[in-house]
Design a protein around this motif. Sequence first.
Motif, short mmCIF file in Angstrom:
data_model
loop_
_atom_site.label_atom_id
_atom_site.label_comp_id
_atom_site.label_asym_id
_atom_site.label_seq_id
_atom_site.Cartn_x
_atom_site.Cartn_y
_atom_site.Cartn_z
N ARG A 89 1.02 -1.12 0.02
CA ARG A 89 0.05 -0.25 -0.10
C ARG A 89 0.84 1.28 0.06
NH1 ARG A 89 -3.46 -2.22 -2.25
NH2 ARG A 89 -5.14 -3.50 -1.10
N GLY A 90 2.24 1.07 0.24
CA GLY A 90 3.06 2.28 0.08
C GLY A 90 3.23 2.54 -1.48
N THR A 91 3.84 4.11 -1.47
CA THR A 91 4.22 4.51 -2.97
C THR A 91 5.53 3.74 -3.24
OG1 THR A 91 2.86 6.52 -2.31
CG2 THR A 91 4.50 6.39 -4.32
N PRO A 92 5.37 3.21 -4.51
CA PRO A 92 6.75 2.78 -5.07
C PRO A 92 7.77 3.55 -5.20
CG PRO A 92 5.00 2.22 -6.51
CD PRO A 92 4.24 2.89 -5.40
N LEU A 111 -4.53 2.36 -6.59
CA LEU A 111 -5.19 3.64 -7.40
C LEU A 111 -6.10 4.49 -6.68
CD1 LEU A 111 -4.61 2.51 -11.05
CD2 LEU A 111 -2.85 3.79 -9.78
N LEU A 112 -7.08 3.93 -6.34
CA LEU A 112 -8.31 4.50 -5.97
C LEU A 112 -7.98 5.60 -4.77
CD1 LEU A 112 -10.93 1.84 -6.18
CD2 LEU A 112 -10.43 3.78 -8.08
N GLY A 113 -8.13 6.70 -4.93
CA GLY A 113 -7.85 7.74 -3.84
C GLY A 113 -6.58 7.78 -3.39
N THR A 114 -5.42 7.39 -3.98
CA THR A 114 -4.18 7.36 -3.62
C THR A 114 -3.17 8.49 -4.14
OG1 THR A 114 -3.25 5.67 -5.04
CG2 THR A 114 -4.20 5.05 -2.91
N GLY A 115 -3.30 8.92 -5.46
CA GLY A 115 -2.35 9.95 -5.81
C GLY A 115 -1.41 8.98 -6.76
N LEU A 116 -1.39 7.66 -6.60
CA LEU A 116 -0.23 6.99 -7.44
C LEU A 116 -0.44 7.12 -8.86
CD1 LEU A 116 1.90 4.75 -7.36
CD2 LEU A 116 0.28 3.09 -7.41
N LEU A 117 -1.55 7.21 -9.43
CA LEU A 117 -1.83 7.45 -10.92
C LEU A 117 -1.28 8.79 -11.14
CD1 LEU A 117 -3.00 6.41 -13.52
CD2 LEU A 117 -5.12 7.59 -12.87
N ALA A 119 1.25 10.39 -9.78
CA ALA A 119 2.73 10.34 -9.64
C ALA A 119 3.24 9.58 -10.61
CB ALA A 119 2.92 9.71 -8.07
N ALA A 120 2.59 8.39 -10.93
CA ALA A 120 3.16 7.57 -12.02
C ALA A 120 3.30 8.31 -13.42
CB ALA A 120 2.55 6.19 -12.15
N HIS A 121 2.28 8.94 -13.77
CA HIS A 121 2.14 9.73 -15.13
C HIS A 121 3.35 10.92 -15.16
CE1 HIS A 121 -2.05 8.41 -16.45
NE2 HIS A 121 -0.99 7.52 -16.82
N HIS A 122 3.38 11.47 -13.72
CA HIS A 122 4.79 12.47 -13.74
C HIS A 122 6.00 11.83 -13.93
CE1 HIS A 122 6.21 16.46 -12.46
NE2 HIS A 122 7.03 15.53 -11.58
N LEU A 151 -11.58 5.26 -12.58
CA LEU A 151 -9.88 4.96 -13.25
C LEU A 151 -9.78 5.82 -14.56
CD1 LEU A 151 -10.03 1.23 -12.63
CD2 LEU A 151 -8.72 2.91 -11.45
N CYS A 152 -10.96 6.13 -15.23
CA CYS A 152 -10.82 6.83 -16.49
C CYS A 152 -11.23 8.17 -16.31
CB CYS A 152 -11.49 6.17 -17.42
SG CYS A 152 -10.76 4.41 -17.44
N SER A 153 -11.65 8.84 -15.40
CA SER A 153 -12.35 10.16 -15.63
C SER A 153 -11.15 11.37 -15.58
CB SER A 153 -13.22 10.29 -14.22
OG SER A 153 -12.54 10.30 -13.18
N GLU A 154 -10.93 11.95 -14.38
CA GLU A 154 -9.97 13.02 -14.56
C GLU A 154 -8.47 12.69 -15.17
OE1 GLU A 154 -9.67 15.18 -10.76
OE2 GLU A 154 -11.76 14.81 -10.56
N GLU A 155 -7.95 11.93 -14.66
CA GLU A 155 -6.70 11.49 -15.29
C GLU A 155 -6.55 9.85 -15.43
OE1 GLU A 155 -1.84 11.73 -14.56
OE2 GLU A 155 -3.18 12.72 -13.22
N PRO A 156 -6.96 9.70 -16.78
CA PRO A 156 -7.39 8.12 -17.13
C PRO A 156 -6.06 7.48 -17.06
CG PRO A 156 -7.38 9.47 -18.95
CD PRO A 156 -7.10 10.66 -18.01
N VAL A 157 -6.53 5.78 -16.63
CA VAL A 157 -5.41 4.95 -16.74
C VAL A 157 -4.88 5.04 -18.39
CG1 VAL A 157 -5.99 3.97 -14.52
CG2 VAL A 157 -6.96 3.06 -16.72
N ASP A 158 -3.72 4.15 -18.61
CA ASP A 158 -3.32 3.99 -19.89
C ASP A 158 -3.88 2.59 -20.49
OD1 ASP A 158 -1.42 6.45 -20.08
OD2 ASP A 158 -0.75 5.29 -18.31
N GLY A 159 -4.12 1.86 -19.79
CA GLY A 159 -4.82 0.47 -19.93
C GLY A 159 -5.34 0.04 -18.75
N LEU A 160 -6.07 -1.37 -18.84
CA LEU A 160 -6.40 -1.89 -17.74
C LEU A 160 -6.80 -3.30 -18.07
CD1 LEU A 160 -9.63 -2.04 -18.36
CD2 LEU A 160 -9.48 0.19 -17.48
N PHE A 161 -6.67 -4.18 -17.24
CA PHE A 161 -7.10 -5.72 -17.14
C PHE A 161 -8.35 -5.77 -16.66
CE2 PHE A 161 -2.60 -5.76 -17.28
CZ PHE A 161 -2.36 -6.83 -18.35
#
Length: 180
Positions: A89-92, A111-117, A119-122, A151-161
Motif C-alpha cells: 500500500r506504500g508508494t513505490p 490507485l483509488l484515492g491514493t495519488g499513485l496514478l 505520480a506515475a504519470h508525472h 479509473l478513467c475520469s480526470e486522469e485516465p489510466v493508460d490501459g487496464l485488465f
Amino acid sequence: DEEIRFIQGLNHSTGRCAGIYPEIKSPAWHHENGIDLAAQLLDVLSRHGYLGPDDAVIVQCFDAGELRRVRSVLGCQLRLIQLLEGKDRGTPDLQNIRQYADGIGPDICQLLGTGLLAAAHHAGLLVHPYTLRADALPAGMDSLEEMIDALCSEEPVDGLFTDFPDRVLAHLNQCFAGPS
C-alpha cells in the motif's frame, strides 16, 4: 508459438492489430530449476517479429530484479510493466522503476484515492491496473461502470485488465462517444 501464430493470423485476416501481454511468472523458481523463462520468452517473441517498443507486445512481471535483468542483461527493447503486489500500500519508488520499466501494473485498490496514478504519470510511466471485476468490486464501488469512471475520469489510466471486456468496452465507448 502457437498462440502468437493464432493472434497474428487473426490480425492478418481481420485487418486489426491485437497485441499480446505475456507475464514472466515465478522467475526465481524457474532459475532455480535451470530455466531462463525470460530469455525463452524473448526468443519466441523475437522469432515472431516483436523486437521494439512500438511492437504490439508488453511484457509484465512482479519480480523487479527479473525485469531489470530483462532490460539490461538481455537487452530487451520491448515495453516492460512492473507489476505491483496488491498488498503493497506504500508508494513505490517510481523513479527507480522508470530506469528499467515503461510502466506499472498496480492492483486497482492501489490507485483509488491514493495519488499513485498522477505520480506515475508525472514520472513518465504508463499505468495498467489489474483486474476490473464486476463480481469483486472494491469497497465503496457499487458497479463495474462506477469503477471504470473512477479509473478513467480526470486522469485516465493508460490501459487496464478486466474479466469483463465486453462491459468495459461498451462503457468506455459510451463515455467517450460524447453527446448524441
